[in-house]
Design an enzyme around this catalytic site. Structure first.
Site, PDB file in Angstrom:
ATOM      1  CB  CYS A   1      -0.918  -0.018   1.223  1.00 46.84           C
ATOM      2  SG  CYS A   1      -1.846   1.507   1.477  1.00 46.84           S
TER       3      CYS A   1
ATOM      4  CB  CYS B   1       0.858   1.254   4.290  1.00 47.74           C
ATOM      5  SG  CYS B   1      -0.889   0.788   4.394  1.00 47.74           S
TER       6      CYS B   1
END
Length: 783
Positions: A78, A81
């Site tokens: 991600c 992230c």
């Protein structure tokens, strides 16, 4: 034909697929080796002070935990992230002191093994944060300050029981404070006056959670009685309340409050012994603790670091090769270029650097490096002190500070010196430090943590000044991680350096948060680690240093000579381990007095090695009288009339030159010869020539010796004369001695015969060509 082409095409296609498969496998292996930490631990590691959750530890961390657990659920693929991970690492570092009450954790939901855990907590999007199993939702602050405040709010508003390790965060009343010291056994009480929307008091309470002998209480601005009693006008304000009185510290940010309160007298981290000032006066280390200025850098620490690094740490690697050898070369090169040491030390570092650059081998033994460090080449005015003498890096006990402190200080100095030199490569010093720590630093966990930091951000360093700041920033990061560890010296706690007392202008406050003034900080670092700012206290004098090095070299040379002598004697003992027979020992014992007497009389010397043509002598002990051995030769049977003339002549003239050079009594006895019992050498003077003694009466008195091949000589004059008699009777066959040396009758006869035949051949050829010429003239004259 088509079948053959098809087979060839199929075989070619199979090779293409095989090569592609091999390339793909190699690429996968390369990626796994290049990014080992990412493949094993996702976005976080243990050095980030983040608890990495896995199926093996999740239950032990979550069940019956005494702390509040703040967990990030993320996916390593991600992008959000990945962008958020630096903030999460900073949060873990910032609230490290809250650890008994709050733990920061993370789990990678992209890992197939972690999938059931993420599903159990109902995670559907990434990143997701949870505190005490209460979902945050994906809308949360993306900065450290906002995350701190969110954690505190969740801790105060959650419906579950309060975690046992969490301290009370409610406000205090005047009634509680009036009898506080009667009900609590602490030495200090810090009162933090603030407004209701301020978080400084609660953050400060959690910051001091690990410290004993101090308590923190919040007092709101609405507590009119206490505010009026202490005349509080500014919020937030910190007042220190003690049994002896009250005094105030007017500071503006949480960081300053924490720093000041942690250093109050008697305040110590839980589990740590109280610092005893008398221990500093007494000798708690093997060396007497030296008085020093904490705000200065000492050259003694830098030279001690060099000694330990080059002579102690590198000595654990007997052979240095490959990547380690490249790391050593970079390390020595950086030291030779930027180390601001004394001339003798700089000269040695440059000589070692030059020697290393000249080495072409792919591996290096540490023994050769040690010789270069000890200056066995005797480079003038070059030496590296032996031993350590810690001053600014000394600890209250032998296992505190010292070498790690010296290593950090050394590279801080090198980065500043590289900036002053305006070098072109901004990462030269940092990369040298990184490779050395990776290859040689003894603490493997420390090396791993440093490598993680280097992989994360060292590539972003683009200027020399940013290299100075990068090293300072990550040094503080390490201090934060090790604060409170067993390796922390209670007399020298690990703080965010420099402290407000050391550099007030380096600190600032922005929106209630502590900030660093980068410009002021860079100016301070340049001054603090400059060569002009280094103190030379406790250093050994250069003259004494060079003298001690010379003494060590002399002693080492003597030890090496003694060792070589012992080895030589051992080899000689091994060579002579086979003893001669008893009768040969008796004969040798009888020869020794005669040889010594001959040496005293004539000053002649025996040759140390036998001539190459000598063969082992037959046992003649049964003969009634010992026959002479001439020029080291044995008597051959009468039928043997062949001799190596070249070898004899060479050996003969060697014997003449050796005898002419003798000016003192020398005994070089190298040949053991058998002798008939009773026939000693005491009958008369002996003249020595070649390898064996020769008796003059045998040379002058025996006519039957001419029937055999006799080669002997007599040195009768000085080196200029070189007179040599080849036969025992000077009146017979003197012409033979003039024509040649050592020819027998057969030799002379053969030579005369060959000369005669050659003459006949030449005469026949002459007559043949003469007759041919006459015949040719006669043919021309005919009509």
């Amino acid at each position: 034909m088509a079948w053959r082409c098809y087979r060839a095409t199929s075989r070619f296609t199979w090779k293409i697929h095989a090569n592609f498969r091999e390339s793909f496998i190699s690429t996968i292996l390369f990626v796994c080796l290049l990014f080992p930490f990412t493949t094993e631990a996702g976005l976080y590691t243990a050095s980030d002070q983040v608890v990495v959750l896995t199926p093996d530890n999740v239950d032990s961390v979550l069940v019956n935990s005494t702390a509040a657990l703040v967990v990030e659920f993320y996916a390593s693929w991600c992008g959000h992230c990945i962008a958020f991970s630096p903030v999460w690492k900073s949060l873990a570092s910032d609230i490290k002191e809250w650890k008994p009450a709050v733990d920061v954790a993370a789990i990678d939901c992209a890992n197939q093994d972690n999938g059931p855990i993420c599903s159990r907590f109902g995670v559907r999007g990434y990143p997701t944060l949870k505190v005490l199993q209460l979902l945050y939702s994906t809308r949360f602050p993306r900065n450290v300050r906002g995350l701190r405040h969110k954690i505190i709010n969740k801790m105060e508003t959650h419906a579950e029981p309060w975690p046992p390790a969490c301290p009370p965060l409610e406000t205090a009343s005047r009634a509680e404070l009036d009898n506080f010291f009667e009900t609590n056994s602490v030495g200090h009480l810090a009162l933090l006056f603030e407004t209701s929307n301020s978080y400084v008091g609660r953050e400060l309470t959690l910051d001091l959670l690990q410290y004993e002998n101090i308590a923190v209480r919040r007092v709101l601005s609405t507590e009119d009685g206490l505010v009026a009693k202490l005349n509080v006008t500014d919020f937030p304000s910190c007042y220190l309340y003690s049994p002896s009185g009250i005094f105030t510290r007017q500071l503006e940010a949480r960081t300053f409050y924490t720093y000041a309160l942690q250093r109050l007298p008697g305040v110590v981290r839980a589990g740590k012994p109280l610092p005893v000032t008398s221990d500093l006066a007494k000798n708690t280390t093997e060396d007497q603790l030296r008085p020093f200025n904490r705000s200065r850098v000492y050259m003694a620490d830098l030279e001690s670091t060099l000694h330990y690094s080059l002579r102690m740490e590198l000595a654990a690697h007997p052979v240095i090769k490959g990547e380690a050898l490249s790391a050593l070369q970079r390390y020595i090169s950086v030291l030779a270029k930027y180390f601001p040491g004394r001339p003798v030390v700089n000269n040695l570092l440059k000589s070692v650097d030059t020697w290393l650059k000249g080495e072409k081998d792919t591996e290096l033994s540490y023994s050769s490096l040690r010789d270069a460090l000890d200056n066995t080449a005797e480079v003038p005015n070059a030496a590296l002190p032996k031993g350590v003498r810690w001053v600014g890096c000394q600890g209250s006990k032998p296992h505190f500070r010292r070498y790690p402190c010296g290593m950090w200080t050394l590279f801080h100095v090198l980065t500043v010196q590289a900036e002053e030199a305006a070098d072109k490569d901004p990462q030269e010093v940092l990369q040298a430090m990184r490779s050395y720590i990776h290859s040689f630093f003894g603490c493997q966990a420390c090396a791993t943590h440093f490598e993680n930091m280097a992989q994360e951000s060292m590539s972003h360093v683009g200027t020399l000044s940013s290299a100075v700041l990068w090293l300072w920033s990550h040094h503080n990061h390490v201090n934060n991680r090790l604060a409170g560890a067993l390796s922390e010296d209670p007399h020298f706690p690990k703080i965010q350096w420099p402290s407000p007392e050391l550099c007030p202008s380096c600190h600032g406050v922005k929106n209630g948060e502590h900030t660093w003034n980068q410009e002021e900080l860079l100016t301070f670092l340049r001054s603090h680690f400059s060569s002009e700012h280094l103190l030379s206290d406790y250093l050994e004098e250069e003259a004494q240093l060079l003298s001690r090095q010379k003494e060590r070299l002399v002693t080492r040379h003597q030890e090496q000579e003694a060792k070589r002598g012992a080895e030589r004697r051992a080899r000689q003992t091994q060579d002579t381990s086979v003893k001669p027979p008893p009768e040969e020992e008796e004969e040798v014992a009888k020869e020794e007095p005669a040889e010594e007497e001959a040496e005293r009389a004539g000053g002649k010397v025996q040759m140390s090695e036998p001539p190459p043509w000598v063969k082992p002598k037959a046992d003649v002990s049964h003969q009634p009288q010992r026959r002479p051995s001439i020029v080291g030769l044995k008597f051959r049977p009468p039928q043997e009339e062949i001799v190596d003339l070249d070898a004899f002549i060479n050996q003969h003239y060697k014997a003449l030159r050796a005898a002419a050079r003798v000016s003192s009594r020398v005994k070089l006895r190298t040949l053991q010869k058998k002798e008939q019992p009773g026939a000693g050498l005491e009958q008369g003077p002996v003249l020595l020539l070649g390898m064996q003694p020769v008796e003059p009466e045998d040379l002058l008195g025996q006519h039957n010796m001419l029937q055999k091949r006799i080669l002997t000589g007599k040195y009768t004059g000085s080196e200029e004369e070189g007179a040599l008699e080849m036969y025992p009777h000077p009146n017979k066959r003197r012409w033979m001695s003039l024509l040649s040396v050592g020819f027998s009758r057969l030799d002379i006869s053969l030579c005369v015969l060959l000369y005669f035949l050659s003459s006949m051949c030449l005469l026949a050829m002459y007559l043949f060509f003469k007759n041919c010429r006459r015949l040719r003239r006669a043919k021309v004259a005919l009509p």
